[in-house]
Design a protein around this motif. Structure first.
Motif, PDB file in Angstrom:
ATOM      1  N   TYR A  35       0.843  -1.192   0.000  1.00 31.20           N
ATOM      2  CA  TYR A  35       0.000   0.000   0.000  1.00 31.20           C
ATOM      3  C   TYR A  35       0.880   1.244   0.000  1.00 31.20           C
ATOM      4  O   TYR A  35       1.978   1.255   0.560  1.00 31.20           O
ATOM      5  N   GLN A  37       0.679   5.369   1.033  1.00 32.29           N
ATOM      6  CA  GLN A  37      -0.088   6.407   1.709  1.00 32.29           C
ATOM      7  C   GLN A  37       0.595   7.748   1.494  1.00 32.29           C
ATOM      8  O   GLN A  37       1.656   8.009   2.051  1.00 32.29           O
ATOM      9  N   LEU A  43      -4.594   6.231   1.730  1.00 30.23           N
ATOM     10  CA  LEU A  43      -4.099   4.874   1.529  1.00 30.23           C
ATOM     11  C   LEU A  43      -4.611   4.314   0.214  1.00 30.23           C
ATOM     12  O   LEU A  43      -5.807   4.390  -0.072  1.00 30.23           O
ATOM     13  N   PHE A  45      -4.201   0.806  -2.418  1.00 35.10           N
ATOM     14  CA  PHE A  45      -3.678  -0.528  -2.664  1.00 35.10           C
ATOM     15  C   PHE A  45      -2.836  -0.517  -3.925  1.00 35.10           C
ATOM     16  O   PHE A  45      -3.234   0.030  -4.958  1.00 35.10           O
ATOM     17  N   LEU A  88       4.424   7.151   2.511  1.00 34.62           N
ATOM     18  CA  LEU A  88       4.642   5.998   3.381  1.00 34.62           C
ATOM     19  C   LEU A  88       4.223   4.760   2.607  1.00 34.62           C
ATOM     20  O   LEU A  88       3.131   4.722   2.038  1.00 34.62           O
ATOM     21  N   PHE A  90       3.438   0.837   2.976  1.00 36.82           N
ATOM     22  CA  PHE A  90       3.164  -0.229   3.932  1.00 36.82           C
ATOM     23  C   PHE A  90       3.071  -1.558   3.211  1.00 36.82           C
ATOM     24  O   PHE A  90       2.562  -1.635   2.091  1.00 36.82           O
ATOM     25  N   THR A  97      -6.140 -15.453   0.904  1.00 36.78           N
ATOM     26  CA  THR A  97      -6.318 -14.426  -0.112  1.00 36.78           C
ATOM     27  C   THR A  97      -7.766 -14.049  -0.306  1.00 36.78           C
ATOM     28  O   THR A  97      -8.121 -13.408  -1.284  1.00 36.78           O
ATOM     29  N   GLY A  99      -9.650 -11.951   1.194  1.00 37.56           N
ATOM     30  CA  GLY A  99     -10.035 -10.560   1.414  1.00 37.56           C
ATOM     31  C   GLY A  99     -10.885 -10.391   2.649  1.00 37.56           C
ATOM     32  O   GLY A  99     -11.096  -9.285   3.126  1.00 37.56           O
ATOM     33  N   GLU A 101     -10.082 -11.651   5.513  1.00 37.83           N
ATOM     34  CA  GLU A 101      -9.222 -11.999   6.648  1.00 37.83           C
ATOM     35  C   GLU A 101      -8.549 -10.751   7.179  1.00 37.83           C
ATOM     36  O   GLU A 101      -8.373  -9.777   6.454  1.00 37.83           O
ATOM     37  N   THR A 102      -8.135 -10.816   8.431  1.00 35.44           N
ATOM     38  CA  THR A 102      -7.382  -9.722   9.012  1.00 35.44           C
ATOM     39  C   THR A 102      -6.045  -9.583   8.296  1.00 35.44           C
ATOM     40  O   THR A 102      -5.369 -10.585   8.027  1.00 35.44           O
ATOM     41  N   GLN A 103      -5.691  -8.356   7.973  1.00 39.18           N
ATOM     42  CA  GLN A 103      -4.376  -8.076   7.415  1.00 39.18           C
ATOM     43  C   GLN A 103      -3.516  -7.459   8.512  1.00 39.18           C
ATOM     44  O   GLN A 103      -3.967  -6.580   9.235  1.00 39.18           O
ATOM     45  N   PHE A 105      -0.308  -5.274   9.409  1.00 39.87           N
ATOM     46  CA  PHE A 105       0.505  -4.257   8.734  1.00 39.87           C
ATOM     47  C   PHE A 105       1.897  -4.165   9.340  1.00 39.87           C
ATOM     48  O   PHE A 105       2.084  -4.253  10.556  1.00 39.87           O
ATOM     49  N   PRO A 107       5.440  -1.758   9.868  1.00 40.67           N
ATOM     50  CA  PRO A 107       5.592  -0.386  10.370  1.00 40.67           C
ATOM     51  C   PRO A 107       5.722   0.660   9.277  1.00 40.67           C
ATOM     52  O   PRO A 107       5.643   1.847   9.553  1.00 40.67           O
ATOM     53  N   ARG A 110       9.155   5.069   5.126  1.00 49.57           N
ATOM     54  CA  ARG A 110       8.883   6.464   4.754  1.00 49.57           C
ATOM     55  C   ARG A 110       9.886   6.867   3.694  1.00 49.57           C
ATOM     56  O   ARG A 110      11.086   6.930   3.951  1.00 49.57           O
TER      57      ARG A 110
END
Lengths: 114, 108
Positions: A35, A37, A43, A45, A88, A90, A97, A99, A101-103, A105, A107, A110
């Motif tokens: 991603y 940002q 943000l 994708f 940024l 990420f 896969t 979609g 499900e918890t993703q 991230f 840190p 930058r």
């Protein structure tokens, strides 16, 4: 700590240069997402890999490319950098896969292009 | 066009207040995520919803599929809840689309 690592944390470079951002997913996660940002776009994708294969593509510029290696770590390559690429970046990982499900991230890296 | 809208953009409240952040989307979705972004930039996934309601500590997330709307509630808010809260939705099998975020500031 999400278990997702990204290197480097900070990167300063000049226009026209190329950089590589690295991401290691959580142990056991097969999907890696990238991603971007930026201040004006929020943000967005960029791209997803699942078990080494490209799975989905978002708003990724042609100057950008990514890959996922057999050990499941991923790299995002940015070339011919422009001022507007400052952002940024990420990566996130998930087990599958679907979609739904918890993703988790990382840190973030930058990137500042001068 | 698949769109995600959050409100409010900015929210300032006193410690202890009940907080509600809203997310609306334009068409049917397969999943909705709530994310928290700390002042340092790190992002934490709070909830993933496809229906109903989920609770974790002082955080509650609800989704109304018919109204295409989700809310994130924080009870007994605390200054450490100060962050940007981002709603992200998955339209069908497509990529995640993100809202612009709600910047929450809790004053002691």
């Amino acid at each position: 700590d999400s278990g997702v690592t990204q290197t480097p944390k900070h990167l300063i470079t000049a226009t026209g240069q190329r950089v590589t951002l690295r991401c290691s997913p959580r142990s056991g996660d097969l999907s890696v997402y990238w991603y971007q940002q930026s201040l004006d776009q929020g943000l967005q994708f960029l791209i997803q890999y699942y078990n080494g294969e490209e799975r989905a593509k978002g708003n990724i510029l042609e100057r950008f490319s990514a890959q996922q290696f057999p050990d499941l770590h991923s790299e995002l390559n940015l070339r011919s950098l422009e001022l507007g690429d400052s952002a940024l970046y990420f990566c996130a990982s998930s087990v599958g896969t679907s979609g739904g499900e918890t993703q988790y991230f990382g840190p973030g890296t930058r990137l500042l292009v001068l | 066009k698949n769109e995600v809208e959050q409100s409010p953009q900015n929210l300032t409240a006193q410690e202890g207040e009940f907080i509600t952040i809203n997310c609306s989307y334009s068409v049917g979705i397969s999943a909705l995520h709530w994310l928290q972004q700390h002042p340092g930039g790190g992002i934490v996934s709070l909830f993933m919803l496809s229906s109903g309601k989920k609770k974790h500590g002082r955080l509650i997330a609800t989704i109304n599929i018919q109204e295409k709307h989700s809310s994130l509630h924080i009870t007994a808010s605390h200054p450490r809840d100060s962050a940007v809260y981002i709603c992200a939705v998955r339209f069908g099998n497509e990529k995640l689309t993100f809202g612009t975020g709600t910047r929450l500031t809790i004053i002691p």
